[in-house]
Enzyme design. Structure first.
Site, mmCIF file in Angstrom:
data_model
loop_
_atom_site.group_PDB
_atom_site.id
_atom_site.type_symbol
_atom_site.label_atom_id
_atom_site.label_comp_id
_atom_site.label_asym_id
_atom_site.label_seq_id
_atom_site.Cartn_x
_atom_site.Cartn_y
_atom_site.Cartn_z
ATOM 1 N N THR A 98 -1.857 -7.176 -15.772
ATOM 2 C CA THR A 98 -2.717 -6.249 -16.514
ATOM 3 C C THR A 98 -2.877 -6.672 -17.971
ATOM 4 O O THR A 98 -1.969 -7.287 -18.539
ATOM 5 C CB THR A 98 -2.095 -4.827 -16.456
ATOM 6 O OG1 THR A 98 -2.738 -3.996 -17.408
ATOM 7 C CG2 THR A 98 -0.609 -4.829 -16.762
ATOM 8 N N ASP A 99 -3.999 -6.270 -18.562
ATOM 9 C CA ASP A 99 -4.207 -6.538 -20.000
ATOM 10 C C ASP A 99 -3.216 -5.757 -20.852
ATOM 11 O O ASP A 99 -3.016 -6.072 -22.033
ATOM 12 C CB ASP A 99 -5.649 -6.213 -20.419
ATOM 13 C CG ASP A 99 -6.072 -4.759 -20.194
ATOM 14 O OD1 ASP A 99 -5.269 -3.964 -19.667
ATOM 15 O OD2 ASP A 99 -7.224 -4.428 -20.544
ATOM 16 N N GLU A 100 -2.588 -4.729 -20.258
ATOM 17 C CA GLU A 100 -1.676 -3.889 -21.047
ATOM 18 C C GLU A 100 -0.449 -4.664 -21.526
ATOM 19 O O GLU A 100 0.233 -4.229 -22.453
ATOM 20 C CB GLU A 100 -1.259 -2.649 -20.248
ATOM 21 C CG GLU A 100 -2.465 -1.817 -19.857
ATOM 22 C CD GLU A 100 -2.130 -0.417 -19.382
ATOM 23 O OE1 GLU A 100 -1.071 0.104 -19.757
ATOM 24 O OE2 GLU A 100 -2.947 0.150 -18.637
ATOM 25 N N TYR A 136 5.547 1.066 -18.299
ATOM 26 C CA TYR A 136 4.742 0.380 -17.271
ATOM 27 C C TYR A 136 4.400 -1.037 -17.724
ATOM 28 O O TYR A 136 4.645 -2.012 -17.014
ATOM 29 C CB TYR A 136 3.462 1.172 -16.980
ATOM 30 C CG TYR A 136 2.393 0.355 -16.279
ATOM 31 C CD1 TYR A 136 2.554 -0.074 -14.968
ATOM 32 C CD2 TYR A 136 1.218 -0.003 -16.953
ATOM 33 C CE1 TYR A 136 1.574 -0.845 -14.336
ATOM 34 C CE2 TYR A 136 0.236 -0.768 -16.324
ATOM 35 C CZ TYR A 136 0.420 -1.192 -15.020
ATOM 36 O OH TYR A 136 -0.542 -1.962 -14.400
ATOM 37 N N LYS A 178 5.502 -4.750 -16.234
ATOM 38 C CA LYS A 178 4.548 -5.770 -15.781
ATOM 39 C C LYS A 178 4.733 -7.067 -16.585
ATOM 40 O O LYS A 178 4.696 -8.161 -16.025
ATOM 41 C CB LYS A 178 3.098 -5.272 -15.918
ATOM 42 C CG LYS A 178 2.711 -4.134 -14.993
ATOM 43 C CD LYS A 178 2.732 -4.510 -13.512
ATOM 44 C CE LYS A 178 1.641 -5.467 -13.111
ATOM 45 N NZ LYS A 178 1.602 -5.660 -11.635
HETATM 46 P P1 NAD Z 1 -2.098 1.439 -6.727
HETATM 47 O O1 NAD Z 1 -1.096 2.314 -7.383
HETATM 48 O O2 NAD Z 1 -3.389 2.018 -6.251
HETATM 49 O O3 NAD Z 1 -1.443 0.709 -5.468
HETATM 50 C C1 NAD Z 1 -0.142 0.196 -5.490
HETATM 51 C C2 NAD Z 1 0.261 -0.080 -4.049
HETATM 52 O O4 NAD Z 1 1.571 -0.671 -4.065
HETATM 53 C C3 NAD Z 1 0.337 1.185 -3.190
HETATM 54 O O5 NAD Z 1 -0.296 0.966 -1.949
HETATM 55 C C4 NAD Z 1 1.832 1.412 -3.017
HETATM 56 O O6 NAD Z 1 2.165 2.060 -1.795
HETATM 57 C C5 NAD Z 1 2.350 -0.016 -3.067
HETATM 58 N N1 NAD Z 1 3.764 -0.093 -3.469
HETATM 59 C C6 NAD Z 1 4.343 0.525 -4.533
HETATM 60 N N2 NAD Z 1 5.640 0.237 -4.568
HETATM 61 C C7 NAD Z 1 5.893 -0.603 -3.531
HETATM 62 C C8 NAD Z 1 7.062 -1.275 -3.065
HETATM 63 N N3 NAD Z 1 8.250 -1.120 -3.671
HETATM 64 N N4 NAD Z 1 6.946 -2.078 -1.983
HETATM 65 C C9 NAD Z 1 5.760 -2.242 -1.356
HETATM 66 N N5 NAD Z 1 4.634 -1.609 -1.741
HETATM 67 C C10 NAD Z 1 4.708 -0.812 -2.825
HETATM 68 O O7 NAD Z 1 -2.348 0.253 -7.759
HETATM 69 P P2 NAD Z 1 -3.702 -0.534 -8.088
HETATM 70 O O8 NAD Z 1 -4.463 0.231 -9.096
HETATM 71 O O9 NAD Z 1 -4.344 -0.964 -6.819
HETATM 72 O O10 NAD Z 1 -3.075 -1.795 -8.824
HETATM 73 C C11 NAD Z 1 -2.724 -2.973 -8.096
HETATM 74 C C12 NAD Z 1 -2.131 -3.974 -9.074
HETATM 75 O O11 NAD Z 1 -3.067 -4.240 -10.122
HETATM 76 C C13 NAD Z 1 -0.849 -3.489 -9.749
HETATM 77 O O12 NAD Z 1 0.045 -4.562 -9.822
HETATM 78 C C14 NAD Z 1 -1.300 -3.057 -11.132
HETATM 79 O O13 NAD Z 1 -0.276 -3.222 -12.072
HETATM 80 C C15 NAD Z 1 -2.455 -4.016 -11.380
HETATM 81 N N6 NAD Z 1 -3.493 -3.497 -12.287
HETATM 82 C C16 NAD Z 1 -4.203 -2.376 -11.991
HETATM 83 C C17 NAD Z 1 -5.195 -1.951 -12.869
HETATM 84 C C18 NAD Z 1 -6.055 -0.745 -12.584
HETATM 85 O O14 NAD Z 1 -6.945 -0.445 -13.394
HETATM 86 N N7 NAD Z 1 -5.892 -0.042 -11.480
HETATM 87 C C19 NAD Z 1 -5.445 -2.638 -14.056
HETATM 88 C C20 NAD Z 1 -4.689 -3.759 -14.326
HETATM 89 C C21 NAD Z 1 -3.732 -4.197 -13.423
#
Ligand code: NAD
Length: 329
Positions: free
Chosen positions: A129-131, A153, A157
């Site tokens: 993430t950009d964060e 968070y 990351k």
């Molecule tokens: P999300 O919260 O929608 O999905 C996370 C998934 O991971 C869920 O299906 C959950 O059940 C699974 N999970 C959580 N803990 C687990 C574990 N211990 N073992 C196995 N599965 C597990 O997240 P997202 O928004 O789809 O984000 C996906 C990735 O992208 C993450 O790594 C997040 O940090 C990164 N990200 C997201 C955003 C955003 O805007 N949503 C932005 C930047 C980065």
């Protein structure tokens, strides 16, 4: 005929991971690809997100934890590549309690990397993430900047990014890290600002705006994110970090205005609430590296993407209504 590429996608029942899996196995996806999703199905994981690919012959689902070394070892040994999405992903929850964030995001990543090393996994894409860069008043972060995360968070990351990159530098594992901005689109769990506001407004409810509402985020449609990720997976360089942005920077006030408009509501439905603790003022990533090296450019303009997203939530109440209770903090 060449053997299929077997990809293990962690967190593939979540918002972005499920989008990636539907893209890999859907029309226009890469040929001869098999996907196994490893997902714990926490509150954020939703098996319904994978319904469109459930009957695909190259699809398998395993419910399990990325911190489980035996399960992870077995699954990694059976796959060629890993795309690692699984994470605790909501900043507000990390402020209430960081333990699950450190466990899943840091220990889970290291557990996967260890297995990848043992089994000589050919490619490990770590989705970040950009964060991790922290707040930037002006200009945009390049990949060469050091990480300066502020929320628990973001710190978890950033830790996982550093561990992932260390496995490349120390062991030569093919690790590629992506750092994207704020995603939006359909199938987004209704705790994050865009789906939270849309679902509350469609239900006639009120929405909370943090502090002065002048925090700035860059918005990236999930289709563009997944396209960028695929460029990195297929054509990126090992050991490199790639920023992926959407090119639409908005203050939260501007975003709120657009969401109110799209849902037919006005400012009387907005509650001004105390600011989030440690709230980063602005995130901004410089995407020239992925643009110049891999030809990435966001294609979805924000107005169209937002209108499509609102339309999807209007038409898919059966997807989000059962999730509202789980979304409450
Ligand atoms: P999300 O919260 O929608 O999905 C996370 C998934 O991971 C869920 O299906 C959950 O059940 C699974 N999970 C959580 N803990 C687990 C574990 N211990 N073992 C196995 N599965 C597990 O997240 P997202 O928004 O789809 O984000 C996906 C990735 O992208 C993450 O790594 C997040 O940090 C990164 N990200 C997201 C955003 C955003 O805007 N949503 C932005 C930047 C980065």
């Amino acid at each position: 005929m060449s053997a299929p590429t077997r990809i293990l996608v962690t967190g593939g029942a979540g918002f972005i991971g499920s989008h990636h899996v539907r893209t890999l196995l859907g029309p226009g996806g890469p040929e001869r690809t098999e996907v196994t999703v490893l997902d714990k199905l926490t509150y954020a994981g939703n098996p319904a997100n994978l319904d469109p690919v459930r009957d695909h012959p190259g699809f398998a689902f395993v419910r399990g934890d990325v911190c489980d070394p035996e399960l992870v070892d077995k699954l990694v040994s059976e796959h060629d590549q890993v795309v690692h999405f699984a994470a605790e992903s909501h900043v507000d929850r990390s402020i209430l309690g960081a333990a699950a964030f450190v466990r899943t995001n840091v220990l889970g990543t290291q557990t996967l990397l260890d297995a990848a090393l043992r089994h000589s996994t050919s490619r490990f894409v770590h989705v970040s993430t950009d964060e991790v860069y922290g707040s930037v008043e002006t200009g945009s972060w390049r990949e060469s900047e050091p990480v300066r995360p502020n929320s628990p968070y973001a710190a978890s990351k950033a830790s996982s990014d550093l561990i992932a990159l260390s496995y490349h530098r120390t062991h030569g594992l093919d690790v590629r890290v992506t750092r994207c901005s704020n995603n939006y689109g359909h199938h987004h769990f209704p705790e994050k600002v865009v789906p939270l506001f849309i679902t509350r407004l469609l239900d006639g409810g009120r929405v909370p705006l943090y502090g002065d509402g002048l925090h700035v985020r860059d918005w990236l449609h999930v289709d563009d994110h997944v396209r960028g990720l695929e460029l990195v997976r297929t054509a990126g360089r090992p050991g490199e970090v790639y920023n992926i942005g959407g090119g639409t920077e908005l203050t939260n006030r501007q975003l709120t205005e657009l969401l109110l408009d799209a849902c037919g509501a006005d400012w009387s439905r907005v509650d001004r609430v105390e600011d989030r603790k440690g709230h980063d003022r602005r995130y901004s990533v410089d995407c020239s590296k992925i643009t110049e090296e891999l030809g990435y450019r966001p294609r979805k303009d924000f107005a169209t993407g937002l209108a499509e997203t609102v339309a999807w939530y209007r038409e898919n109440r059966s997807w989000w209504e059962p999730l509202l209770a789980k979304a409450a903090l």
